[in-house]
Design an enzyme around this catalytic site. Structure first.
Site, PDB file in Angstrom:
ATOM      1  CB  SER A 285      -0.904   0.008   1.233  1.00  0.00           C
ATOM      2  OG  SER A 285      -1.585   1.241   1.339  1.00  0.00           O
TER       3      SER A 285
ATOM      4  CG  HIS B 127      -3.936  -1.579  -1.816  1.00  0.00           C
ATOM      5  ND1 HIS B 127      -5.050  -2.304  -2.185  1.00  0.00           N
ATOM      6  CD2 HIS B 127      -4.338  -0.761  -0.814  1.00  0.00           C
ATOM      7  CE1 HIS B 127      -6.074  -1.950  -1.438  1.00  0.00           C
ATOM      8  NE2 HIS B 127      -5.673  -1.005  -0.602  1.00  0.00           N
TER       9      HIS B 127
ATOM     10  CG  ASP C  85      -5.524   2.240   1.216  1.00  0.00           C
ATOM     11  OD1 ASP C  85      -6.382   1.378   0.981  1.00  0.00           O
ATOM     12  OD2 ASP C  85      -4.439   1.988   1.775  1.00  0.00           O
TER      13      ASP C  85
ATOM     14  CG  MET D  15      -8.681   6.874   2.551  1.00  0.00           C
ATOM     15  SD  MET D  15      -7.881   6.606   4.146  1.00  0.00           S
ATOM     16  CE  MET D  15      -6.288   7.382   3.882  1.00  0.00           C
TER      17      MET D  15
ATOM     18  CG  HIS E  14      -9.963   0.178  -0.539  1.00  0.00           C
ATOM     19  ND1 HIS E  14      -9.534  -0.053   0.757  1.00  0.00           N
ATOM     20  CD2 HIS E  14     -11.333   0.198  -0.487  1.00  0.00           C
ATOM     21  CE1 HIS E  14     -10.585  -0.158   1.541  1.00  0.00           C
ATOM     22  NE2 HIS E  14     -11.674   0.002   0.813  1.00  0.00           N
TER      23      HIS E  14
ATOM     24  CG  MET F  24     -11.766   3.292   1.772  1.00  0.00           C
ATOM     25  SD  MET F  24     -10.452   3.164   3.000  1.00  0.00           S
ATOM     26  CE  MET F  24      -9.005   3.343   1.938  1.00  0.00           C
TER      27      MET F  24
ATOM     28  CG  MET G  38     -11.925  -3.302   4.808  1.00  0.00           C
ATOM     29  SD  MET G  38     -10.319  -2.821   4.116  1.00  0.00           S
ATOM     30  CE  MET G  38      -9.716  -1.672   5.381  1.00  0.00           C
TER      31      MET G  38
ATOM     32  CG  PHE H  36      -6.960   6.516  10.850  1.00  0.00           C
ATOM     33  CD1 PHE H  36      -6.406   7.783  10.939  1.00  0.00           C
ATOM     34  CD2 PHE H  36      -8.293   6.347  11.175  1.00  0.00           C
ATOM     35  CE1 PHE H  36      -7.172   8.862  11.360  1.00  0.00           C
ATOM     36  CE2 PHE H  36      -9.067   7.415  11.594  1.00  0.00           C
ATOM     37  CZ  PHE H  36      -8.509   8.678  11.685  1.00  0.00           C
TER      38      PHE H  36
ATOM     39  CG  ASP I 171      -5.998  -2.959   3.513  1.00  0.00           C
ATOM     40  OD1 ASP I 171      -5.033  -2.864   4.279  1.00  0.00           O
ATOM     41  OD2 ASP I 171      -6.390  -2.011   2.802  1.00  0.00           O
TER      42      ASP I 171
ATOM     43  N   GLY J  29      -3.414  -4.228   9.238  1.00  0.00           N
ATOM     44  CA  GLY J  29      -2.567  -4.834  10.256  1.00  0.00           C
ATOM     45  C   GLY J  29      -1.847  -6.085   9.812  1.00  0.00           C
TER      46      GLY J  29
END
Length: 227
Positions: A13, A38, A40, A42, A71, A73, A142, A148, A180, A182
């Site tokens: 990511s 990847h 993200d 947002m 992705h 969001m 997720m 975050f 996705d 942790g």
């Protein structure tokens, strides 16, 4: 390692990457064996933070041949599908909560000839997926609540992941399961055992506790189960 000989795909990511040296980062990740990139996206509305726009995807496509896994969001989603698809996304993943008509949103993605994904937050039931399986190339589980980077892995979605794996296998569908949140060398084995195909990895790969190099990135990618 995953069961049934499934091929593990690693998708770093870029949210956690060194954005001032992004082309170099992408080149090193590619040499280290990353499978996808990847992103993200947002909007500060559907999730708390702001990140990248479609121009960012366009710039990455200009310097990389790797699949770009985007992705979204953002809400409402439909107004942004065209621009991200045209910019060079290989797959667009949306959230069912981010629009009124999920089937129509997925069809809008498919109309661009790219892959369509659906993201399930920790609190989103798996039943949302069942009536949409014929539209999907990917389901994103997720293991944190979105918005975050660097959050702690939530274990409860593993049961959802196992249920989804069983459903896809029973129907012999070519749908990839991506996870996705942790992901590191401690959490990856459980995720792969539960049935994941694709691991999205941020801080674990880009951690600066060692000098950045292809060798360090390769070591971290291989520690996640990729051979």
């Amino acid at each position: 390692m995953p069961k049934n000989g499934r091929h593990v795909r690693i998708a770093p990511s870029l949210l956690a990457a060194d954005l001032l040296n992004l082309q170099k980062e992408i080149e090193m990740l590619t040499s280290a064996g990353a499978d996808w990139i990847h992103l993200d996206i947002m909007d500060g509305h559907f999730v708390p933070n702001l990140s990248f726009g479609s121009d960012f995807v366009r710039h990455i496509r200009a310097v990389s041949s790797l699949p770009i896994d985007v992705h979204l969001m953002i809400a409402p989603t439909d107004a942004f599908i065209d621009q991200f698809a045209i910019a060079g996304a290989s797959c667009l993943t949306i959230h069912p909560e981010a629009g009124y008509h999920t089937h129509r949103s997925l069809q809008k993605i498919k109309d661009h000839g790219i892959k369509a994904g659906l993201a399930l937050n920790p609190g989103t039931p798996i039943q949302v997926v069942v009536s949409l399986l014929d539209m999907l190339d990917l389901v994103l589980i997720m293991t944190v609540n979105p918005g975050f980077g660097g959050q702690k892995f939530i274990t409860s979605p593993l049961e959802k992941l196992k249920e989804l794996r069983a459903l896809i296998d029973a129907k012999n569908l070519p749908i990839l399961i991506e996870v996705d949140g942790g992901i590191n060398d401690q959490t990856a084995p459980d995720v792969l055992k539960a049935g994941a195909d694709v691991l999205v990895v941020g801080n674990y790969i880009f951690s600066k506790d060692h000098p950045v190099s292809v060798q360090v990135y390769r070591s971290r990618i291989e520690s996640l189960g990729k051979k």
